[in-house]
Scaffold this active site. Sequence first.
Site, mmCIF file in Angstrom:
data_model
loop_
_atom_site.group_PDB
_atom_site.id
_atom_site.type_symbol
_atom_site.label_atom_id
_atom_site.label_comp_id
_atom_site.label_asym_id
_atom_site.label_seq_id
_atom_site.Cartn_x
_atom_site.Cartn_y
_atom_site.Cartn_z
ATOM 1 N N ASP A 1 0.830 -1.203 0.000
ATOM 2 C CA ASP A 1 0.000 0.000 0.000
ATOM 3 C C ASP A 1 0.863 1.251 0.000
ATOM 4 O O ASP A 1 0.504 2.265 -0.587
ATOM 5 C CB ASP A 1 -0.941 0.007 1.213
ATOM 6 N N ARG A 49 6.321 4.267 5.399
ATOM 7 C CA ARG A 49 6.067 4.275 6.839
ATOM 8 C C ARG A 49 6.195 2.866 7.428
ATOM 9 O O ARG A 49 6.639 1.938 6.759
ATOM 10 C CB ARG A 49 4.689 4.872 7.132
ATOM 11 N N ASP A 50 5.777 2.718 8.665
ATOM 12 C CA ASP A 50 5.914 1.444 9.372
ATOM 13 C C ASP A 50 4.785 0.485 9.005
ATOM 14 O O ASP A 50 4.096 -0.032 9.869
ATOM 15 C CB ASP A 50 5.929 1.692 10.884
ATOM 16 N N GLU A 51 4.608 0.228 7.716
ATOM 17 C CA GLU A 51 3.478 -0.601 7.286
ATOM 18 C C GLU A 51 3.896 -1.478 6.117
ATOM 19 O O GLU A 51 4.183 -2.643 6.283
ATOM 20 C CB GLU A 51 2.294 0.298 6.912
ATOM 21 N N TRP A 67 -12.051 -6.026 -0.350
ATOM 22 C CA TRP A 67 -10.691 -6.467 -0.057
ATOM 23 C C TRP A 67 -10.600 -7.981 -0.288
ATOM 24 O O TRP A 67 -9.776 -8.441 -1.080
ATOM 25 C CB TRP A 67 -10.313 -6.093 1.380
ATOM 26 N N GLU A 79 -2.367 9.144 -0.730
ATOM 27 C CA GLU A 79 -3.314 8.249 -0.070
ATOM 28 C C GLU A 79 -4.679 8.903 0.116
ATOM 29 O O GLU A 79 -5.720 8.272 -0.046
ATOM 30 C CB GLU A 79 -2.761 7.834 1.289
#
Length: 572
Positions: A158, A162-164, A224, A432
């Site tokens: 995605d 960042r922390d993802e 999803w 985003e």
Amino acid sequence: MEARHSPPVRRIEERLPESVSEIEPGTFIYDMGQNMVGWVRLQIEATPGQEITLRFAEMLDADGKLFTENLRTAEASVRYVAKGEGRETWEPTFTFFGFRYVELTGVEQPLDDAITGVVVHSDLERIGHFQCSDPMLNQLFSNTLWGQKGNFLELPTDCPQRDERLGWTGDAQVFAHTAHYNLRSGAFYRQWMAAVRDSFKPGENGGIGSVAPYIGLSHGAAGWADVIAIVPWMTWLHTGDRRILAENFATVRDWVDLQTGQAPDGIRISKKGWGDWLAPGHAPKSAPTPYELIATAYYGYSTQLAAQMAEVLEEPAVARDYWELWGKIKTAFNQKYISADGRITSDEQTAYLLALGFDLVADAQRPAMEQHLQRAVAEKDNHLSTGFLGTPLVTPVLSAIGRTELAYTVLQQQTYPGWLFSVKNGATTIWERWDSWTPEIGFNPGGMNSFNHYAYGSVVGWFYDTIAGWKEFAIAPQPGGGLTFAKASIETPHGLAACHWRQSTRQLSVDVIVPPNTHARVTLPAAAATQISADGKPLGEISEISDVRQSDFEVTFRLSSGAYTFSVSTAP
């Protein structure tokens, strides 16, 4: 153990900084000119033990320093200790960053070539190209392509900064059509779908995971979890490779059957999922489209795809069962959500787009619903009001109902919320949020605020399909939006396919390349076939042209492989 399908992640290209500034003594900011993913090659001359620090960010704040709040807990930084023996060159291992800006500290005066950007992503061949007369649409195309490259690192993430960095399944399914046009993505998706299958959980609260590989979060979220049907089907349409259908069909059936257990009356009742994620003006999970409506619409869509997959895989009895189920879902959807005058529950854009885009509207109500959709767009001053699930359908559905000019109008809005708002404000990748940054408030105060998030770039599939004229080996360019030319090409499994049109006051010229061993269905805007010539000759004199038909100010014909130039007289 299985052999990998997809090419590995590699160093793809290098970029030099566009500028460097010393914002305070000893702190240098390098602007790479492009929000990119990878790392930098550092070159220094320093004393033994001297520490040099690099920090990475996508944006600068108002005083020219790195904006890092959107990175959350990710430090996005490097500490290098110099050996101190002349010129030293260093690159990292086993990491990557998402960034446009690099901060260098620890040196008094950097070398002229201190920083070189190294772009890294899965080594997928670039097969699609698009260009038109509108520079902002060209930039939007570039932003989408860079967003895809930056998030196609072994799996479709995605965001890269960042922390993802997770394989969100909803983002992936809405973008798959565009992805296949830009980069040769069949093997990439085929490999990732193994992780999608592995994420399936049976039972009442089961389904496909919201991320794959699965690390937690939810199962069975509408839009999803449907990735299990949508991405294989889209890959099959673009590549003709039946293996991805065969490998995933059993799990597709498990998913549709699980939903059927949640929908005894055809309406899917389940735990609330993500909904029309990040619709403008609404907090996450609070978009106006009812989740139950979204869940039922996607239930119907996955059932349609299951039926079509069964047909391709030569399982006619299974296909009949799913077509029958789809009919029941469509009937229930109409009875539950659509009034006699074509108005839908919630009366807003995404609900209408799902109903029309997924063919869930009774024929008798469709004309009225099309009018309601146009009204819903007009009420937003011809801007969109859609999130992750509604946005991919905006332009295709408007074109499908004969309102391509309205699709252009929505697409070309430069004010919030719209695709060109970010372009106007300097974006080089897809944001985003529609309001990730605004001149009025600056950065969106939400902690979740990526500046490289490809989902809204799904509109580029429409660039190929409609502006340039691609549509499943049909060529049907639809000029509009004030454009004077557009051109696109794609390397298909059969060879190069291309379309290039140019509009003047008296003539539309269309150059077409049809790949070897294929045919194309060409549709051109003309009141009669006599208005069209091919390489200077009437259509009837071209042996490669057959089955000429006229309807609704369009001329359609079948065209054999080759390169052609068509001229359509538009003079009064």
